[in-house]
Design a protein around this motif. Structure first.
Motif, mmCIF file in Angstrom:
data_model
loop_
_atom_site.group_PDB
_atom_site.id
_atom_site.type_symbol
_atom_site.label_atom_id
_atom_site.label_comp_id
_atom_site.label_asym_id
_atom_site.label_seq_id
_atom_site.Cartn_x
_atom_site.Cartn_y
_atom_site.Cartn_z
ATOM 1 N N TYR A 95 -0.026 10.593 0.756
ATOM 2 C CA TYR A 95 -0.678 11.400 1.786
ATOM 3 C C TYR A 95 -2.193 11.362 1.636
ATOM 4 N N ARG A 96 -2.660 11.556 0.401
ATOM 5 C CA ARG A 96 -4.111 11.572 0.145
ATOM 6 C C ARG A 96 -4.743 10.226 0.419
ATOM 7 N N THR A 97 -4.044 9.166 0.033
ATOM 8 C CA THR A 97 -4.575 7.818 0.230
ATOM 9 C C THR A 97 -4.688 7.510 1.720
ATOM 10 N N LEU A 98 -3.667 7.876 2.484
ATOM 11 C CA LEU A 98 -3.706 7.652 3.930
ATOM 12 C C LEU A 98 -4.845 8.430 4.575
ATOM 13 N N LYS A 99 -5.034 9.640 4.118
ATOM 14 C CA LYS A 99 -6.107 10.502 4.640
ATOM 15 C C LYS A 99 -7.468 9.856 4.369
ATOM 16 N N GLU B 121 6.499 4.957 1.660
ATOM 17 C CA GLU B 121 7.178 5.433 0.450
ATOM 18 C C GLU B 121 8.329 4.520 0.048
ATOM 19 N N LYS B 122 8.997 3.957 1.046
ATOM 20 C CA LYS B 122 10.115 3.067 0.762
ATOM 21 C C LYS B 122 9.646 1.753 0.162
ATOM 22 N N GLU B 123 8.506 1.254 0.654
ATOM 23 C CA GLU B 123 8.045 -0.086 0.293
ATOM 24 C C GLU B 123 7.301 -0.169 -1.036
ATOM 25 N N ILE B 124 6.625 0.904 -1.394
ATOM 26 C CA ILE B 124 5.814 0.812 -2.600
ATOM 27 C C ILE B 124 6.613 1.214 -3.838
ATOM 28 N N ALA B 125 6.083 0.862 -4.963
ATOM 29 C CA ALA B 125 6.712 1.204 -6.232
ATOM 30 C C ALA B 125 6.900 2.723 -6.286
ATOM 31 N N ASN B 126 8.032 3.158 -6.782
ATOM 32 C CA ASN B 126 8.323 4.597 -6.739
ATOM 33 C C ASN B 126 7.468 5.449 -7.670
ATOM 34 N N SER B 127 6.485 4.802 -8.283
ATOM 35 C CA SER B 127 5.584 5.563 -9.150
ATOM 36 C C SER B 127 4.640 6.452 -8.345
ATOM 37 N N LEU B 128 4.544 6.167 -7.042
ATOM 38 C CA LEU B 128 3.627 6.954 -6.225
ATOM 39 C C LEU B 128 4.352 8.133 -5.597
ATOM 40 N N ASP B 129 3.799 9.315 -5.818
ATOM 41 C CA ASP B 129 4.451 10.470 -5.212
ATOM 42 C C ASP B 129 3.919 10.707 -3.805
ATOM 43 N N ALA C 231 -6.751 -9.940 -3.977
ATOM 44 C CA ALA C 231 -8.213 -9.882 -3.925
ATOM 45 C C ALA C 231 -8.654 -9.310 -2.590
ATOM 46 N N LEU C 232 -7.854 -9.593 -1.563
ATOM 47 C CA LEU C 232 -8.215 -9.162 -0.217
ATOM 48 C C LEU C 232 -8.313 -7.651 -0.097
ATOM 49 N N SER C 233 -7.308 -6.949 -0.584
ATOM 50 C CA SER C 233 -7.345 -5.492 -0.455
ATOM 51 C C SER C 233 -8.488 -4.910 -1.281
ATOM 52 N N GLY C 234 -8.762 -5.518 -2.423
ATOM 53 C CA GLY C 234 -9.862 -5.062 -3.264
ATOM 54 C C GLY C 234 -11.203 -5.227 -2.569
ATOM 55 N N THR C 235 -11.385 -6.372 -1.920
ATOM 56 C CA THR C 235 -12.627 -6.644 -1.203
ATOM 57 C C THR C 235 -12.798 -5.674 -0.045
ATOM 58 N N LEU C 236 -11.697 -5.470 0.682
ATOM 59 C CA LEU C 236 -11.728 -4.571 1.825
ATOM 60 C C LEU C 236 -12.105 -3.157 1.389
ATOM 61 N N LEU C 237 -11.552 -2.703 0.286
ATOM 62 C CA LEU C 237 -11.870 -1.370 -0.226
ATOM 63 C C LEU C 237 -13.352 -1.278 -0.570
ATOM 64 N N ARG C 238 -13.864 -2.316 -1.200
ATOM 65 C CA ARG C 238 -15.282 -2.292 -1.574
ATOM 66 C C ARG C 238 -16.165 -2.298 -0.328
ATOM 67 N N ASP C 239 -15.749 -3.045 0.689
ATOM 68 C CA ASP C 239 -16.512 -3.067 1.945
ATOM 69 C C ASP C 239 -16.634 -1.668 2.541
ATOM 70 N N ASN D 97 -3.411 2.375 -6.692
ATOM 71 C CA ASN D 97 -2.680 3.027 -5.597
ATOM 72 C C ASN D 97 -3.221 2.611 -4.244
ATOM 73 N N ARG D 98 -4.540 2.677 -4.121
ATOM 74 C CA ARG D 98 -5.171 2.307 -2.859
ATOM 75 C C ARG D 98 -4.898 0.854 -2.530
ATOM 76 N N GLU D 99 -5.025 -0.014 -3.543
ATOM 77 C CA GLU D 99 -4.793 -1.436 -3.306
ATOM 78 C C GLU D 99 -3.368 -1.696 -2.875
ATOM 79 N N GLU D 100 -2.436 -0.996 -3.488
ATOM 80 C CA GLU D 100 -1.030 -1.231 -3.170
ATOM 81 C C GLU D 100 -0.709 -0.820 -1.729
ATOM 82 N N ILE D 101 -1.206 0.336 -1.348
ATOM 83 C CA ILE D 101 -0.926 0.818 0.011
ATOM 84 C C ILE D 101 -1.651 -0.041 1.041
ATOM 85 N N LEU D 102 -2.892 -0.396 0.758
ATOM 86 C CA LEU D 102 -3.656 -1.221 1.694
ATOM 87 C C LEU D 102 -3.008 -2.600 1.850
ATOM 88 N N GLN D 103 -2.548 -3.126 0.743
ATOM 89 C CA GLN D 103 -1.886 -4.421 0.731
ATOM 90 C C GLN D 103 -0.678 -4.423 1.672
#
Ligand SMILES: [Zn+2]
Ligand SMILES: [Zn+2]
Ligand SMILES: [Zn+2]
Length: 137
Positions: A53-57, A40-48, A3-11, A19-25
């Motif tokens: 790169y785009r999410t970090l940007k 890339e190592k830590e998250i599910a390998n579904s993310l290319d 819930a925390l990452s979701g709230t932070l994103l909305r803020d 994707n955003r929630e996973e990386i932020l988490q």
């Protein structure tokens, strides 16, 4: 998803995509700076690579994370603790790289004011201290 990452994103007026929630988490869980490779190592390998790169940007532009310059010029990212926004990042804190565990962390310590030579204007200051961290000491 937390819930925390979701709230932070909305803020920050960002749509909470999985994707955003996973990386932020990841940034919330780890208290040290993460490189592109770490993420890339830590998250599910579904993310290319491009998605990461785009999410970090997006996070950078919105003021959620900031760049941390590591030694040897490698780039890492860490969560912004202060009030950062889309216009500017408000922090000039010291970063500390542990030569033992290799982690780079944000210190709650401001970079001392530097007196630049005449004609020079600073827009950003990076200070990296290397040594042994609290955990390794
Ligand atoms: Zn920031
Ligand atoms: Zn350490
Ligand atoms: Zn930092």
């Amino acid at each position: 998803m937390s819930a925390l990452s979701g709230t932070l994103l909305r803020d920050f007026n960002l749509r909470a995509t999985p994707n955003r929630e996973e990386i932020l988490q990841l940034f919330i869980l780890k208290n040290y700076a993460l490189s592109h490779g770490d993420i890339e190592k830590e998250i599910a390998n579904s993310l290319d690579r491009v998605t990461v790169y785009r999410t970090l940007k997006t996070f950078l532009d919105k003021g959620l994370i900031h760049k941390v310059l590591d030694d040897e010029g490698s780039l890492k990212y860490a969560l912004c603790k202060e009030a950062c926004n889309t216009v500017e990042h408000h922090h000039d804190h010291v970063h500390f790289k542990c030569t033992n565990c290799g982690q780079t962390i944000c210190l709650n310590l401001d970079v001392p004011p530097l007196k630049l030579p005449k004609g020079y204007t600073a827009t950003e200051t990076n200070l990296l201290v290397q040594g042994v961290c609290e955990k390794c000491n």
